[in-house]
Design a protein around this motif. Structure first.
Motif, PDB file in Angstrom:
ATOM      1  N   GLU A   1      37.797   9.834  76.683  1.00  0.00           N
ATOM      2  CA  GLU A   1      38.961   9.480  77.510  1.00  0.00           C
ATOM      3  C   GLU A   1      38.961  10.200  78.851  1.00  0.00           C
ATOM      4  N   ASP A   2      38.091  11.203  78.995  1.00  0.00           N
ATOM      5  CA  ASP A   2      38.026  11.923  80.270  1.00  0.00           C
ATOM      6  C   ASP A   2      37.099  11.240  81.275  1.00  0.00           C
TER       7      ASP A   2
ATOM      8  N   GLU B   1      38.162   9.574  84.651  1.00  0.00           N
ATOM      9  CA  GLU B   1      38.536  10.449  85.772  1.00  0.00           C
ATOM     10  C   GLU B   1      37.339  10.718  86.682  1.00  0.00           C
TER      11      GLU B   1
ATOM     12  N   LEU C   1      36.871   7.670  88.721  1.00  0.00           N
ATOM     13  CA  LEU C   1      37.980   7.475  89.661  1.00  0.00           C
ATOM     14  C   LEU C   1      37.961   8.494  90.802  1.00  0.00           C
TER      15      LEU C   1
ATOM     16  N   VAL D   1      39.842  -1.948  82.374  1.00  0.00           N
ATOM     17  CA  VAL D   1      41.268  -1.866  82.065  1.00  0.00           C
ATOM     18  C   VAL D   1      41.560  -2.764  80.864  1.00  0.00           C
TER      19      VAL D   1
ATOM     20  N   ASP E   1      44.775  -3.533  78.011  1.00  0.00           N
ATOM     21  CA  ASP E   1      46.164  -3.274  77.623  1.00  0.00           C
ATOM     22  C   ASP E   1      46.835  -2.298  78.583  1.00  0.00           C
ATOM     23  N   GLY E   2      46.490  -2.403  79.852  1.00  0.00           N
ATOM     24  CA  GLY E   2      47.123  -1.543  80.848  1.00  0.00           C
ATOM     25  C   GLY E   2      46.577  -0.127  80.882  1.00  0.00           C
ATOM     26  N   ARG E   3      45.606   0.186  80.012  1.00  0.00           N
ATOM     27  CA  ARG E   3      45.030   1.530  80.025  1.00  0.00           C
ATOM     28  C   ARG E   3      43.635   1.482  80.611  1.00  0.00           C
ATOM     29  N   VAL E   4      43.316   2.498  81.391  1.00  0.00           N
ATOM     30  CA  VAL E   4      42.008   2.550  82.026  1.00  0.00           C
ATOM     31  C   VAL E   4      41.022   3.296  81.122  1.00  0.00           C
TER      32      VAL E   4
END
Lengths: 205, 205
Positions: free
Chosen positions: B170-171, B174, B177, B196, B198-201
């Motif tokens: 999940e890191d 970043e 980005l 992306v 369900d709205g999660r990156v």
């Protein structure tokens, strides 16, 4: 500066469902809103709440039932000066962190962004009349692109506190670790505490 | 100022196992180390690597096979001046963020801490001779307590970049980005991209 705090007054913080029931989610969301409004006031702002349903809170409330993006863009369209938009779930926000968001915008910067973890946009200061928001998906990248398209300069504010929106169970330790206000107090009174398992910090209840 | 970057040269980044095989984890860890060393040099430091096994890297290396806590405390015990300790997986570190860690310590502050997400300690500047580290568990709280016990004042640095250690799948978004160096380039060349859902990156490969 017009300062707006969007707030989901209908069904807030659904992703905390595994840990909190609906009434608790409402109460915790209100505690976070209270902390954000307090930090903004301590930073010299006079925040108003932009809610998707009527809600009683110790601040002026504008109700707009449309999507977050549409409602915020209506504020930007109607503004005749700079606008600050700060999410209601930034439970770690402090006046000092908000000051840093305001500082770069004071100069030549047209848009100041505090990115959230996961590519979101947790707080914005908009000083360019043509800039509009789009909160869907990785909005941090979209907002940089939109600023570029309208010729607005961008500053990114490097703040752990402003990057931490409290959305999911894994976010709750941060409130217990770094929170200073009602949100932390609410969690503790609800029986939450820090717990360490396999070297990772989580919460127990 | 003595500047130390602890590095796991044996089996780095095991929590990235679901996405990267052992060779890839080694290569990615080296890319992040390279970025951290570069940011430190650009901030005016002359970093040395503190590794748990011999490793070839473009910086002086001290090998200490003991635990992270023991090895860092050996550095602190032997130091005759301030010491900076920066984790090797801070792929978003920039000279500006590191400058902010150094700035508060320049005054009266004996210990400056950049907390990591989840209660860790991602970077430290220690100017008090009696302060020692304990990296187990929620080390941010432990380090505040230890500082208190030895009468050392503490400043916490509010930096999203320094709070972001790259440990788990999940890191990785970043890095894509906000990363600016070899770590980001390595991920892209390995075929990772932002996705992306369900709205999660997240990342896709």
């Amino acid at each position: 500066m017009r300062t707006v705090v969007p707030f989901d007054a209908r069904d807030p913080k659904t992703r905390l469902g595994p840990l909190l029931d609906a009434d608790e989610r409402t109460a915790f969301a209100r505690a976070m809103l209270h902390d954000v409004l307090g930090a903004l006031r301590a930073a010299g702002s006079r925040p108003t709440v932009l809610a998707n349903a009527s809600v009683e809170v110790d601040a002026p409330v504008t109700v707009d039932e449309r999507s977050l993006t549409t409602a915020v863009n209506a504020v930007l369209t109607g503004a005749d000066g700079p606008v600050m938009i700060v999410m209601a779930d930034l439970a770690l926000a402090t006046p000092a962190a908000l000051d840093r968001l305001l500082a770069p915008a004071a100069g030549e910067t047209a848009v100041a962004i505090a990115p959230g973890r996961g590519g979101g946009t947790n707080a914005l200061v908009v000083r360019h009349p043509a800039f509009r928001v789009d909160y869907h998906g990785a909005s941090y990248l979209d907002h940089r692109r939109i600023a570029d398209e309208v010729g607005a300069s961008v500053a990114t504010v490097d703040s752990f506190r402003l990057s931490t929106d409290i959305d999911e169970p894994e976010d709750l330790p941060e409130v217990l670790l770094h929170g200073q206000g009602e949100s932390r107090q609410w969690l503790r009174q609800a029986g939450f505490a820090l717990g360490v398992q396999d070297g990772r910090v989580g919460v127990t209840r």
